[in-house]
Design a protein around this motif. Sequence first.
Motif, short mmCIF file in Angstrom:
data_model
loop_
_atom_site.label_atom_id
_atom_site.label_comp_id
_atom_site.label_asym_id
_atom_site.label_seq_id
_atom_site.Cartn_x
_atom_site.Cartn_y
_atom_site.Cartn_z
N ASN A 209 -6.01 0.85 2.45
CA ASN A 209 -7.11 1.58 3.08
C ASN A 209 -8.32 0.69 3.36
O ASN A 209 -9.38 1.17 3.72
N GLY B 106 0.86 -1.19 0.00
CA GLY B 106 0.00 0.00 0.00
C GLY B 106 0.88 1.23 0.00
O GLY B 106 1.62 1.48 0.96
N GLY C 165 0.66 -3.68 -8.72
CA GLY C 165 -0.11 -4.92 -8.73
C GLY C 165 -0.95 -5.02 -7.47
O GLY C 165 -0.67 -4.35 -6.48
N THR D 294 -3.13 -8.70 -3.13
CA THR D 294 -3.89 -9.89 -2.73
C THR D 294 -3.84 -11.00 -3.79
O THR D 294 -4.29 -12.11 -3.52
P1 AMP Z 1 -3.86 5.60 1.86
O1 AMP Z 1 -5.18 5.39 2.56
O2 AMP Z 1 -3.70 7.01 1.34
O3 AMP Z 1 -2.68 5.16 2.67
O4 AMP Z 1 -3.90 4.66 0.55
C1 AMP Z 1 -4.02 3.25 0.60
C2 AMP Z 1 -3.34 2.64 -0.60
O5 AMP Z 1 -3.58 1.24 -0.60
C3 AMP Z 1 -3.83 3.16 -1.93
O6 AMP Z 1 -2.75 3.68 -2.64
C4 AMP Z 1 -4.40 1.91 -2.62
O7 AMP Z 1 -4.13 1.91 -4.02
C5 AMP Z 1 -3.66 0.81 -1.94
N1 AMP Z 1 -4.34 -0.50 -2.02
C6 AMP Z 1 -5.59 -0.80 -1.63
N2 AMP Z 1 -5.86 -2.10 -1.85
C7 AMP Z 1 -4.74 -2.65 -2.39
C8 AMP Z 1 -4.37 -3.96 -2.83
N3 AMP Z 1 -5.23 -4.97 -2.77
N4 AMP Z 1 -3.12 -4.15 -3.31
C9 AMP Z 1 -2.25 -3.12 -3.37
N5 AMP Z 1 -2.53 -1.89 -2.97
C10 AMP Z 1 -3.75 -1.63 -2.49
#
Ligand code: AMP
Length: 567
Positions: free
Chosen positions: A420, A358, A396, A399
Amino acid sequence: MKSIASELAYFLRGRARQNLKLLLTYCAFLIGLILIYATIFRVLMLHLEGREFTMIAGIYWTITVMTTLGFGDITFHTDLGYIFATLVTVSGVIFLLIILPFGMVSLFIAPWIEDRLRHAHRRDLPEDTSGHVVVFGVDPVTQSFMRRLKARHIPFVAVTGDLQQAQLLAEETGFKVVYGSPTEPKILDGLRIAAARQVIANLSDPENTNICLAVRARCNTPVTAIVDDPEHVGLMRLAGASQTIPLKKILGNYLATRSTTCGVQAHVLDTFGALLIAEIAVHGTPFVGQTLAQAQIRQRTGLAVIGIWNRGRFSLPQAETILDDKDLMLLAGTRQQLDAMEELTGEQPAEDLVFILGHGRIGCAAAHFLDKRPVPFILVDREINPNCEDHIPVIGDATTPQILRQLRVNEARGVIITTNDDSTNVFLTLNSRHLNPNIRIVARANHEENVEQLYSAGADFVVSNASVGASILSNAIERKETIFLTEGIGIFLRPLPPGLDGKTILESRLRPQTGCSIVAMIPNERGHIIVSPAPETTLTTKMDLLFIGTPAQEETFDRLYPRPASS
Ligand code: AMP
Ligand code: ZN
């Protein structure tokens, strides 16, 4: 009478007035239609069946047929007559039974109910309201903060621009909620900002800047703004914020300090003058497996261990407490003493690798923190972070089954799970533990209620956004007299209660009476801090006392030893 008049007045304002005009036009159309049908009825009856009816009878027949009442006292007996009667019935169903009720509901009833609900959350605060906290923006952080305010009997009001949220919040929590936008002057006046103790701005950075400006234009009430982008701190200050909290950066740092599997660095939580309250991981120190008595931390560094966290649970330390690899120690002491501790815990091993799953604002802040150490890391995110130019993540979905395996998470020492979405975080925790049983897992909980589940899934440390954010906000309004360490435990500073001057700690009976323990004695002018004073230490008004205890114990203390109004 007055309320009926005010309800009726609603229909003469704005959109409702326009809708009323529409309704009157429609009614005029219906009356016209009835008169036309009544006339046709009379003509057909006269020419087809030789019967003469008055206009009143024609209107009566039309209305009974259109409303499908059809008493049957006046009927046609010719085909053309039947066809006409059928036409009147069908048009009656369409115009009277379908379009009219639908129009009434969508143009009047629904907007009227919505307006009533909106007004229910739009009331001005009573004239005598003062000393309250005004919270703009409701999210898990401010909700947790407001629960703490409620527990401490500090009055507050939440302001939200989302009507549904206002209703839900008021119903489910009993919080005082006002629906409105912070840029509306009427809303700000109704919130009695000038008499408030504190304003919390927890919306987007531009909206928070507006709140600061609007409050400053009215009064000097302190504004604490939560800042999304740390680069906006200066701007927010210019707009009049008394305090800015770059929460996501702080959360990133929290996660990163707990994730490093290399040499140990203390993480300072807060300060009381020269006294620092800090956390340090047991992992990587020579103390793993030793009891506190064996570790001799106090003798070797001068620091006091004032608490132990084990997988989210806090306990007060005992001499025989065994220091577990997964524990975090809570320390109190000076900067020099902390430096001595960091020296004692040795250099960081050369090989270290941390995964950050993330790369949002929090993951990015964690990456910046590791960059400085420096600790190598691999970032994974579904998408590019538009606010970051410093890191290149692997793109990517974390999960998907192969991605962590392919990136060789089994070779990493730690993983920071910071998406998040809490269910994603639980899944990634389970998966990381499955792929690497020894990895140190630090997970972020976006909602407080998911903390336990993340621990159950195998996380070593869970950082709850809501708890950390709420603690920082609580510190802001408590003017640093209290630090909330975790949900049920806090540290608070008090002057020596009158009557105890010259007594020893043992004689004062402070601990048996209140349940609070003295963490340190802090000189209120000059002199040395005494950390974890021995029971035979003499109390003096020259030293303030720093206690650790539960909120209930703190309340007992304040009840037994009320503070003079000026403090
Ligand atoms: P923030 O709340 O600003 O820290 O952002 C959370 C980050 O988690 C975002 O950039 C999302 O793209 C990322 N994110 C959420 N779900 C996934 C996932 N399944 N795999 C990779 N990144 C994720
Ligand atoms: Zn970044």
